[in-house]
Design an enzyme around this catalytic site. Structure first.
Site, short mmCIF file in Angstrom:
data_model
loop_
_atom_site.label_atom_id
_atom_site.label_comp_id
_atom_site.label_asym_id
_atom_site.label_seq_id
_atom_site.Cartn_x
_atom_site.Cartn_y
_atom_site.Cartn_z
N LYS A 49 0.82 -1.22 0.00
CA LYS A 49 0.00 0.00 0.00
C LYS A 49 0.85 1.26 0.00
CE LYS A 49 -3.73 -2.45 2.23
NZ LYS A 49 -4.48 -2.72 1.01
N GLU B 131 -0.05 -1.19 7.10
CA GLU B 131 0.73 -2.40 6.79
C GLU B 131 2.11 -2.35 7.43
OE1 GLU B 131 -0.86 -4.56 2.77
OE2 GLU B 131 0.63 -3.00 2.53
N ASN C 8 -12.11 2.53 3.75
CA ASN C 8 -13.20 2.03 2.92
C ASN C 8 -14.31 1.57 3.88
OD1 ASN C 8 -12.52 -0.51 3.87
ND2 ASN C 8 -11.57 -1.20 1.97
N GLY D 3 -16.02 2.27 -3.23
CA GLY D 3 -15.89 1.46 -4.43
C GLY D 3 -16.59 2.06 -5.63
N ASP E 215 -8.95 -5.26 -12.85
CA ASP E 215 -8.15 -5.61 -11.66
C ASP E 215 -8.27 -4.46 -10.66
OD1 ASP E 215 -6.19 -6.12 -9.81
OD2 ASP E 215 -4.58 -6.45 -11.26
N GLY F 54 -7.71 1.68 -4.17
CA GLY F 54 -7.74 2.58 -3.01
C GLY F 54 -6.43 3.33 -2.85
N ASP F 55 -5.33 2.69 -3.23
CA ASP F 55 -4.02 3.35 -3.13
C ASP F 55 -3.88 4.44 -4.19
OD1 ASP F 55 -3.43 1.53 -1.12
OD2 ASP F 55 -2.60 0.08 -2.54
N LYS G 45 -6.43 -1.52 -15.78
CA LYS G 45 -5.20 -2.22 -16.20
C LYS G 45 -4.80 -3.22 -15.12
CE LYS G 45 -2.90 1.26 -19.00
NZ LYS G 45 -1.89 2.31 -18.88
N GLY H 211 -2.36 -5.20 -12.38
CA GLY H 211 -1.27 -4.89 -11.45
C GLY H 211 -1.59 -3.62 -10.66
#
Ligand code: RIB
Length: 310
Positions: free
Chosen positions: A38, A137, A181, A221, A245, A250-251, A284, A286
Site C-alpha cells: 500500500k 501495513e 473504505n 468502491g 483488476d 484505493g491506493d 489495467k 497490477g
C-alpha cells in the site's frame, strides 16, 4: 512542496484466474506480476500525479527487495529511505478473478522491521514536506510515533487505515485526513454494522470527528467517495468503467489525493481527480504497473466532462 509516504513495500504475487479458487481447490492462472504494497502504491500514485514524493519503509536483503528498490530508482525516487532489513521482503499472495475482484493474503515480513526509531532518519524529509501519508501495513507503534511527530511539527498526516485493525484512538487526535473504505470504517468504529446508504456512511464517519480527526473520506468502491468534516458533507460519484483488476484502486485514490492537495487543490477537487485516477487504475492489470500518470488522469476528466455536457 512535496509528499512523504511512510509505509509498506511488498512483492505482490498476483495470479489472474477465471474465478478465485475455493478452499482446497487448484485453478489455473493466466498472468503474474510483482510490485506493490500500500505504501509503495501510494508513493507511485503521488509521484505520477506530479508531486515530489519521498518513500520511507523497509524491504529484505533478498531478490524481491532488490527488484522493488530498482523499480523505485527507475521511477526517479531517491531510495535512501528504503531500509534493507534482515527479514524477508513483505509478500502478498493475490488472486484476481474475471471482473477484477480480488482476495489478498499479506505476509508483512520486513515491513514490521521499520521501527519508530527509523523515523529519525526521515525527520529532515518530514520537516520539508506539506503532506505525510501512511497506512496500517507497518507496525502500529511506528504509525503512532509518525502521528505524534506530525502533530508536534504541524504536518498534515493522511492515514489510509488499511488493512483494518484495532486502532489506538490517540492516533486519530489532530489527524488531518482519514481515508477508510467501508470495512475499515466499521473497524475504526468497532462495530460489525454495515451501512446501506451514502448518508448512513457519512453519519457513521462523522463520529470520528469527535476523536479529533479533521476530515474523513470514506471510499465506497463503484459508488464513489464521501467527505465529512465540520463544514459538512460532500459526495463525489465514481466513474463507470470496466474493471479488470481492482488491486491498488484505493491506493491510487489516497496517493493521488495527497498529490492534488499538495498542489493546492481543495478537498472536493482533489477527490474528483483521485476518483479519476482510481478509475484508470482498475482498467489495467497490477497495482504499480497500472498506476496512472497526471496527463492521462486529466485527459480522462476532460473526456468525462464532454460526455456529461453532451
Ligand atoms: O492495496 C493493495 C495492496 O495491498 C497490494 O499491492 C498488496 O501489496 C497489499 O498490500
Amino acid at each position: 512542496m512535496s509528499v512523504l509516504v511512510v509505509g509498506s513495500l511488498n512483492a505482490d504475487c498476483v495470479a489472474r484466474c477465471d474465478r478465485i479458487p475455493r478452499p482446497g481447490e487448484t485453478v489455473t492462472g493466466k498472468s503474474f506480476n510483482i510490485l506493490g504494497g500500500k505504501g509503495a502504491n501510494q508513493a507511485f500514485a503521488s509521484k505520477r500525479m506530479g508531486s515530489e514524493t519521498v518513500m520511507a519503509g523497509a524491504v529484505g536483503k533478498d531478490s524481491f527487495g532488490d527488484r522493488i528498490v530498482s523499480a523505485f530508482a527507475e521511477e526517479g525516487f531517491d531510495t535512501n529511505h528504503i531500509k534493507r532489513a534482515d527479514s524477508c521482503t513483505g509478500t502478498c499472495l493475490i488472486n484476481v478473478e474475471e471482473g477484477g475482484q480480488n482476495c489478498i493474503c499479506v505476509v508483512p515480513g520486513a515491513n514490521l522491521d521499520y521501527s519508530p526509531e527509523d523515523l529519525s532518519d526521515v525527520m529532515p524529509a518530514l520537516l520539508g514536506v506539506s503532506y505525510v501519508v501512511s497506512q496500517f501495513e507497518i507496525g502500529s507503534e511506528t504509525v503512532s510515533e509518525l502521528a505524534r511527530l506530525c502533530r508536534e511539527n504541524g504536518k498534515r498526516l493522511i492515514l489510509n487505515p488499511a488493512p483494518s485493525r484495532k486502532t489506538d484512538k490517540s492516533i486519530l487526535d489532530g489527524l488531518f485526513l482519514l481515508t477508510p473504505n467501508e470495512t475499515e470504517l466499521s473497524a475504526l468504529l468497532e462495530t460489525d454494522r454495515t451501512f446501506k446508504t451514502v448518508q448512513a456512511y457519512a453519519d457513521a464517519a462523522r463520529k470520528l470527528l469527535d476523536c479529533g480527526v479533521q476530515n474523513v473520506i470514506v471510499t465506497l468502491g463503484t459508488v464513489g467517495s464521501v467527505l465529512v468534516n465540520r463544514e459538512g458533507t460532500e459526495f463525489v460519484p465514481a466513474f463507470r468503467v470496466n474493471a479488470v483488476d481492482t488491486v491498488g484502486a484505493g491506493d491510487a485514490y489516497t496517493g493521488s489525493l495527497a498529490a492534488m492537495l499538495d498542489q493546492g487543490y481543495t478537498l472536493k477537487e482533489a477527490m474528483r481527480v483521485a476518483t479519476a485516477a482510481s478509475a484508470l487504475e482498475v482498467q489495467k492489470e497490477g497495482a504499480i504497473p497500472a498506476m496512472p500518470r497526471r496527463e492521462d488522469v486529466f485527459a480522462f476528466l476532460r473526456e468525462q466532462e464532454k460526455i456529461t455536457k453532451a
